[in-house]
Each structure stands twice: as structure tokens, then as C-alpha cells.
Design a protein around this motif. Structure first.
Motif, PDB file in Angstrom:
ATOM      1  N   LEU A   1       8.567  -3.446  -3.722  1.00 32.19           N
ATOM      2  CA  LEU A   1       7.178  -3.129  -3.375  1.00 32.19           C
ATOM      3  C   LEU A   1       6.912  -3.435  -1.907  1.00 32.19           C
ATOM      4  O   LEU A   1       6.365  -2.601  -1.172  1.00 32.19           O
ATOM      5  CB  LEU A   1       6.218  -3.925  -4.264  1.00 32.19           C
TER       6      LEU A   1
ATOM      7  N   HIS B   1       8.481  -0.964   0.348  1.00 33.70           N
ATOM      8  CA  HIS B   1       7.761   0.298   0.330  1.00 33.70           C
ATOM      9  C   HIS B   1       6.499   0.216   1.178  1.00 33.70           C
ATOM     10  O   HIS B   1       6.195   1.117   1.963  1.00 33.70           O
ATOM     11  CB  HIS B   1       7.404   0.684  -1.103  1.00 33.70           C
TER      12      HIS B   1
ATOM     13  N   ARG C   1       7.091   2.581   4.171  1.00 26.69           N
ATOM     14  CA  ARG C   1       6.474   3.881   3.938  1.00 26.69           C
ATOM     15  C   ARG C   1       4.987   3.879   4.259  1.00 26.69           C
ATOM     16  O   ARG C   1       4.439   4.884   4.660  1.00 26.69           O
ATOM     17  CB  ARG C   1       6.690   4.276   2.476  1.00 26.69           C
ATOM     18  N   ARG C   2       4.350   2.761   4.021  1.00 24.16           N
ATOM     19  CA  ARG C   2       2.916   2.728   4.239  1.00 24.16           C
ATOM     20  C   ARG C   2       2.546   2.067   5.555  1.00 24.16           C
ATOM     21  O   ARG C   2       1.368   1.924   5.868  1.00 24.16           O
ATOM     22  CB  ARG C   2       2.222   1.978   3.094  1.00 24.16           C
TER      23      ARG C   2
ATOM     24  N   VAL D   1      10.248   5.734  -3.475  1.00 28.37           N
ATOM     25  CA  VAL D   1       9.105   6.638  -3.425  1.00 28.37           C
ATOM     26  C   VAL D   1       8.682   7.041  -4.829  1.00 28.37           C
ATOM     27  O   VAL D   1       7.494   7.022  -5.180  1.00 28.37           O
ATOM     28  CB  VAL D   1       9.443   7.895  -2.600  1.00 28.37           C
TER      29      VAL D   1
ATOM     30  N   ARG E   1       8.934   5.529  -7.372  1.00 28.55           N
ATOM     31  CA  ARG E   1       8.437   4.412  -8.169  1.00 28.55           C
ATOM     32  C   ARG E   1       7.081   3.942  -7.673  1.00 28.55           C
ATOM     33  O   ARG E   1       6.198   3.634  -8.453  1.00 28.55           O
ATOM     34  CB  ARG E   1       9.459   3.265  -8.074  1.00 28.55           C
ATOM     35  N   HIS E   2       6.921   3.882  -6.370  1.00 32.24           N
ATOM     36  CA  HIS E   2       5.698   3.297  -5.828  1.00 32.24           C
ATOM     37  C   HIS E   2       4.777   4.339  -5.232  1.00 32.24           C
ATOM     38  O   HIS E   2       3.701   4.008  -4.762  1.00 32.24           O
ATOM     39  CB  HIS E   2       6.065   2.269  -4.751  1.00 32.24           C
ATOM     40  N   ALA E   3       5.207   5.593  -5.229  1.00 33.30           N
ATOM     41  CA  ALA E   3       4.352   6.607  -4.616  1.00 33.30           C
ATOM     42  C   ALA E   3       4.371   7.910  -5.392  1.00 33.30           C
ATOM     43  O   ALA E   3       4.163   8.972  -4.834  1.00 33.30           O
ATOM     44  CB  ALA E   3       4.774   6.843  -3.171  1.00 33.30           C
TER      45      ALA E   3
END
Lengths: 239, 239
Positions: free
Chosen positions: A208, A211, A215-216, B165, B167-169
Motif C-alpha cells: 500500500l 503504491h 503511483r499517487r 495497480v 490491487r490498490h487502484a
DNA sequence: CGGCCAACCGGACCGGGGTCCGTTTCCCTG
DNA sequence: CAGGGAAACGGACCCCGGTCCGGTTGGCCG
């Protein structure tokens, strides 16, 4: 690599200088840490034959080098085997599966972190009030796993595919859970402390976190602030 | 199976009867839901050729049957292909990978849940105060995923191995996050709402929940109580 | 209606995790 | 020091996810 074993206290006799919180009593002598290569908390495994021990260290050295060179994500069991000049079966026999190998590679780092919150200096270690330790714990875990994220991520992904046991009940995870639970209780938190600990630890999950960062675009600082905020809400006002 | 599409609002024109919270505006017309078979929020895909469409439904039927019979964990792409009398490549072409197939199988269930919290009756739907909806959301997700845990678990595991991705997006996850964020804001919570939503959603993670229930013997009721407690701590007193 | 091309199909192929079992090595015991 | 049995070894083998490419088909357009 990472083989020298800093002496860890044996459960039963309680050494306050190493385990001032009495946390290790939670782990029975044999069980929990029996996973291949993870001897970070209690005893050793049954003792390996000479050739086996030799191969084990060689495999770990080779694996560490390969992980360094190509990234832990690209580490393959066959690659390690052939680079170490042993058969593939040997690697599996020694480490069980890929997850086991990665966990063994993490063993050294994991001990460092454990030592820090079990017996290190405040605010992480025992000489600080529980609320402070709680905050420090989160940021320590965040930074620690981020620093070694290649390995931690690879291990998490490898563990996820198989049984969730490796992911949610590995020895390091259990220790962190116990630690969190202890701190929460000492901080005067009432309610379902065990579940609360799970939730808090979940918010530090490496996949998490990665990510969110990758990604964020969240910064580690933001996550640390988020942890402090969360701890404040959970353990703050009423208890 | 699960092919009939209950009409979903098109972003741009705002249909308060279907999307009273204006949540869907967050999802651009094309992007987010473009994953094969997931048309639960916005539009359709480019339209399939006749034979392709035929194969798609047949594959979904077969896959659903196999998952029912042997458990979603044992669902293999080759098994589905041969049972549906098509080549393996066809399955991959249609669904991208195993995760895509599992997500497609979940599509129907996912829409049910979405409809419930987007436009269903209170306390889950729009006609209830945000704090109540927050509580209801957690228990709804817990029960929903538990009811279909075979599929959700398999999908989560499949997604975990690849890029995080999925999984979390994934679209469903993004929608849940937005929803949680909206509810938190409306409940007057200040602070890093986005991060808080991530944390809250993390505590409902199917792999974690399953582990707690299966391995640790926690009951769903206990988890629901834990969620309510958590919401109270996070969104309760001060905001 | 006929032809054309994009889309689709199938299954051979590859890589990597994990298993199995015949062979070899170590180490303990007599 | 010799013998025996448990442990370790190696690599062939299987399974499954994912890729690739030559052949086929559907549907649109002239």
C-alpha cells in the motif's frame, strides 16, 4: 551474509536489558519462528549438516548479490541455484519456496528494526511513554521498509500469492502486532486492542505504501504525518 | 451470466436519482473502467465482433461454473479454455490475464454493492447522515466480500502478484475510496481525508479479513464492531 | 455480391515456481 | 576404520500463466 546471530534472549528467563517489555514471552520456544532461516526471535533450527550449512550461506550470498544487481523482483530460484552452482532442488529444500528465500534475505534488516523498538533508544525503545513510542514505531517502520523496499516488496508479493499466512502471520508481523498491542494497552486504549493493532499495522503495509508513494505521488513525510494523525485519533483523547 | 446491464448514469449529465452524491463525476468517461469486462460505472467497450462476443459470454458461463464446482482458487486459464472449447489465447485476448477474468466474474456482484451505497436505501444509501453511512459502508463491504469470498480472495491474490495497480487502484477500489472520502468530508472530518480513506479501506481488505476470520477465529460480528469503533474514533468526537 | 482487412482464433512455445526420486555425502556408531 | 542410515543433492519433470504468430473469419464497402 547476515548470518552472525546477535544473541537473542531465550524465553523463560526474562532479560530486561534486551526485552524490557516482556514481549518475547508471547512466542513459544519452537513454533512461530520455525520458518526456514528466520531465527530472529527465539532458538535455532535443528542444526544443519556441514555441506548444507555451507550451501546455505553461499546461496544467501549469491541471492543477495543477484538481488542487488538486478532487483529482487527478478530474482529467480533457478537463477540463484545455477549462480551458486547447486541444483534447483537444493534451493527449495533449504528455503522452502521463493518467499522463504526472500524472508531469509530480509532477516538481517528485520533484526535491526526489532532491536530498535525492543531495546533501542527512545522514543522508539522502552525509555519513552507509550504514546511517543507508538508514533515513533510507525515512522520507523515506514522509513525502514521504504529503505529496503525492493526486498520487502518482493517478499510481500511472493507471500501474497500463496497462503495468507506468510503475509499476515509471519514472525516479524506477529512481533509487530504484539508490540503495537502492548503499546496501545499501555497508552490506555480501551476496546478491541488486537483488532486495532491489525488495522494500524495494515496502514503501514508495504504494498500500500509503495503504491501511495509511487503511483499517487504521496511523500513519505505525508504518510508519517498521516500515521501520527491516525495514532492521535485512535489513542488520543478518550482512550 | 451477469451480462444484462442496469443502466448507469453517463458522466456529464447528473442524474440525482442514481448518483445523488455526485461521485461518478470523479471518473472520466473512458479511463478508469476500461479494464476488460468492467463496465460497471461508465460506458461500454468499443463493441466486439459477433464471434468474440459469443465466446466472451460462453467463457464467463464456463468460468463461473468451474469456479462454483472447484473453487475459484483452482480456476486455470487453460481449464476454462478447454472447457469452453476455445484456444487458450482466446481467453487471454478477451480478459487480459487471470486477474481480468476473475474481475469480470466479480463484475455482477460489484455492481450490486455499488448500487447499494450509491443509490440504495438508508443507512447505506444517500438518505442517511454521513456518519451512519460510514458505519453501514464498512459492514456492507465486510458482509458482501465475505459472502463471495472465494472469488474476491482469488482475485485479490491474483492481483497481488502482478502490479499493485490491480490491487490498490482497480475501478471498484477507486470508487470505494472516493465514496469513503466523500462521507468523511461530509461527516466533518478534517485532516488528510484521502489518506484516512485508504487506511479505513485497508482495514476491510479481503485477505486480511479472511485471515482474521479463518486463522484467528474472529467472527464477522467482531470485525463489524471493530469497524464501528474505528469509525467512531476517526470521525467521532472532534472531527 | 465479392473482396479486403482488421479483428479474432488456436495452440505451440517459453519461463519460472514447485515436486519427485534415484544418487551421493556426511556423520555417527560400533 | 568400516558400515549404515539419515540427510542432502541434482536435475528431470509437471503445471500454469503469459506470449507469439500463422491461419481464419466476420462484416463493411465498393
Amino acid at each position: 551474509m547476515t548470518e552472525p546471530l546477535p544473541p537473542f534472549p531465550v524465553p523463560g528467563e526474562h532479560d530486561p536489558s534486551q526485552d524490557p517489555d516482556g514481549l518475547l514471552d508471547l512466542f513459544p520456544a519452537s513454533g512461530v519462528t520455525g520458518i526456514t532461516g528466520i531465527t530472529g526471535i527465539t532458538g535455532e533450527q535443528p542444526r544443519l549438516r556441514a555441506d548444507a550449512a555451507r550451501n546455505r550461506t553461499r546461496l544467501l550470498e549469491v541471492a543477495a548479490r543477484l538481488a542487488e544487481e538486478c532487483g529482487a523482483a527478478k530474482l529467480t530460484m533457478e537463477g540463484v541455484a545455477s549462480a551458486a552452482q547447486v541444483g534447483k532442488g537444493t534451493v527449495f529444500r533449504r528455503f522452502g519456496d521463493r518467499t522463504g528465500l526472500l524472508l531469509a534475505l530480509l532477516d538481517h534488516h528485520e533484526r535491526e528494526l526489532q532491536a530498535a523498538f525492543l531495546s533501542g533508544p527512545p522514543p522508539l525503545g522502552p525509555d519513552a511513554p507509550p504514546a511517543d513510542r507508538l508514533r515513533a514505531f510507525g515512522t520507523a517502520v515506514l522509513r525502514h521498509e521504504h529503505a529496503h523496499r525492493d526486498l520487502y516488496l518482493a517478499a510481500a508479493r511472493a507471500a501474497a500469492r500463496a497462503d495468507a499466512v506468510r503475509r499476515h502471520a509471519s514472525p516479524p508481523t506477529l512481533l509487530r502486532l504484539s508490540h503495537l498491542g502492548m503499546l496501545l494497552r499501555r497508552a490506555g486504549v480501551r476496546g478491541d486492542v488486537e483488532l486495532l493493532a491489525q488495522t494500524l499495522l495494515g496502514s503501514l503495509d508495504i504494498t500500500l505504501v509503495d503504491h501511495l508513494v509511487t503511483r499517487r505521488g504521496m511523500t513519505l513525510e505525508r504518510l508519517e504525518a498521516g500515521w501520527n494523525d491516525l495514532v492521535g485519533r485512535v489513542a488520543g483523547p478518550q482512550g
